[in-house]
Design an enzyme around this catalytic site. Structure first.
Site, PDB file in Angstrom:
ATOM      1  N   TYR A 159     -23.218  17.566 -17.193  1.00  0.00           N
ATOM      2  CA  TYR A 159     -23.827  17.793 -15.878  1.00  0.00           C
ATOM      3  C   TYR A 159     -24.290  16.470 -15.264  1.00  0.00           C
ATOM      4  O   TYR A 159     -24.043  16.200 -14.083  1.00  0.00           O
ATOM      5  CB  TYR A 159     -24.997  18.763 -16.023  1.00  0.00           C
ATOM      6  CG  TYR A 159     -25.627  19.165 -14.718  1.00  0.00           C
ATOM      7  CD1 TYR A 159     -25.002  20.081 -13.879  1.00  0.00           C
ATOM      8  CD2 TYR A 159     -26.848  18.632 -14.312  1.00  0.00           C
ATOM      9  CE1 TYR A 159     -25.579  20.469 -12.678  1.00  0.00           C
ATOM     10  CE2 TYR A 159     -27.433  19.005 -13.109  1.00  0.00           C
ATOM     11  CZ  TYR A 159     -26.793  19.925 -12.300  1.00  0.00           C
ATOM     12  OH  TYR A 159     -27.378  20.298 -11.094  1.00  0.00           O
ATOM     13  N   LYS A 163     -23.157  14.635 -11.627  1.00  0.00           N
ATOM     14  CA  LYS A 163     -24.084  14.313 -10.536  1.00  0.00           C
ATOM     15  C   LYS A 163     -24.170  12.807 -10.285  1.00  0.00           C
ATOM     16  O   LYS A 163     -24.352  12.374  -9.145  1.00  0.00           O
ATOM     17  CB  LYS A 163     -25.466  14.907 -10.826  1.00  0.00           C
ATOM     18  CG  LYS A 163     -25.474  16.435 -10.807  1.00  0.00           C
ATOM     19  CD  LYS A 163     -24.913  17.005  -9.502  1.00  0.00           C
ATOM     20  CE  LYS A 163     -25.014  18.518  -9.443  1.00  0.00           C
ATOM     21  NZ  LYS A 163     -24.490  19.077  -8.161  1.00  0.00           N
TER      22      LYS A 163
END
Length: 254
Positions: A159, A163
């Site tokens: 994740y 990002k």
């Protein structure tokens, strides 16, 4: 003496596309832009929930339409954006997370999260920018990133990678499209009380870890993001591009 006047936060006469609009942060962003006067196009994969949100916003007197869209499909992205015509605002809120220790991350999970959070976000942002450039229009493109685009987190290697990538392409796009009047920014929330964050926040040990790092001492609410997205979409932020607006309660201040 002529005093300066605050630029308007109103969005009357502007069209906005909000992905991931059927729930969570995307829904909040759609509501915020609609409240500011924008005509909002809601996009998500699930039609039933999308129609319910559209009905609620229309019932509140807002101008809204719904569009089924899977942002992992580049052809679907192009067809959707071309069909809508040039947009003034994009809020790219669709995304996913599959948290696991880095040693346990699977290729399938890595590919799925990268496809949604990076590839889909990249090509959707580009498609909207192409429409604006062809029409000779300025615009505001907003990617919902995360505080995890600036720090690391337990069980979040994949994740975080996505990002951080969103932060990178946002800056590069802002440099390229600045001369066209197209602004590109990110919003970086901390843990917000949404279905996506529910698994983490319902675990007492993980919630304690989260709250210990948020200097304001609480997790975020959807409403905490709504003012920020209106600001970045509006003329009040006309000199802001290539930036990350942190809504993290002070998490990244250290």
């Amino acid at each position: 003496m002529d005093l300066p006047r605050t630029p308007s936060f109103r969005l009357d006469g502007r069209r906005a596309l909000v992905t991931g609009a059927s729930s969570g942060i995307g829904l909040g962003c759609a509501a915020a832009l609609a409240e500011a006067g924008a005509q909002v196009v809601l996009a998500a994969r699930g039609r039933d929930r999308l129609d319910a949100v559209a009905g609620a916003l229309a019932g509140a007197g807002h101008s809204v339409e719904a569009c089924t869209l899977d942002i992992t499909d580049p052809d679907a992205i192009e067809a959707c954006v071309d069909g809508l015509g040039p947009l003034d605002i994009l809020v790219n809120s669709a995304g996913l997370a599959r948290h696991a220790p880095a040693l346990d991350a699977t290729v399938a999970d890595f590919d799925a999260v990268m496809d949604g959070n990076v590839r889909g976000a990249f090509f959707l942002t580009r498609a909207v920018a192409r429409g604006l450039a062809a029409a000779g229009k300025a615009g505001s493109l907003i990617n919902i990133s995360s505080q995890m685009g600036h720090v690391g987190g337990i069980d979040r290697s994949v994740y975080c990678a996505t990002k951080h990538a969103v932060e990178g392409f946002t800056k590069a796009m802002a440099i390229e499209w600045g001369p066209l009047g197209i602004r590109v920014n990110t919003i970086c929330p901390t843990f917000i009380r949404t279905p996506l964050a529910a698994v983490t926040l319902e675990d007492p040990e993980k919630r304690a870890w989260v709250e210990a790092r948020i200097k304001l001492g609480r997790v975020g609410e959807i409403e905490d993001v709504m003012g920020a997205v209106t600001f970045l979409a509006s003329d009040a932020s006309a000199m802001i591009t290539g930036s990350a607006l942190m809504i993290d309660g002070g998490w990244t201040a250290e």
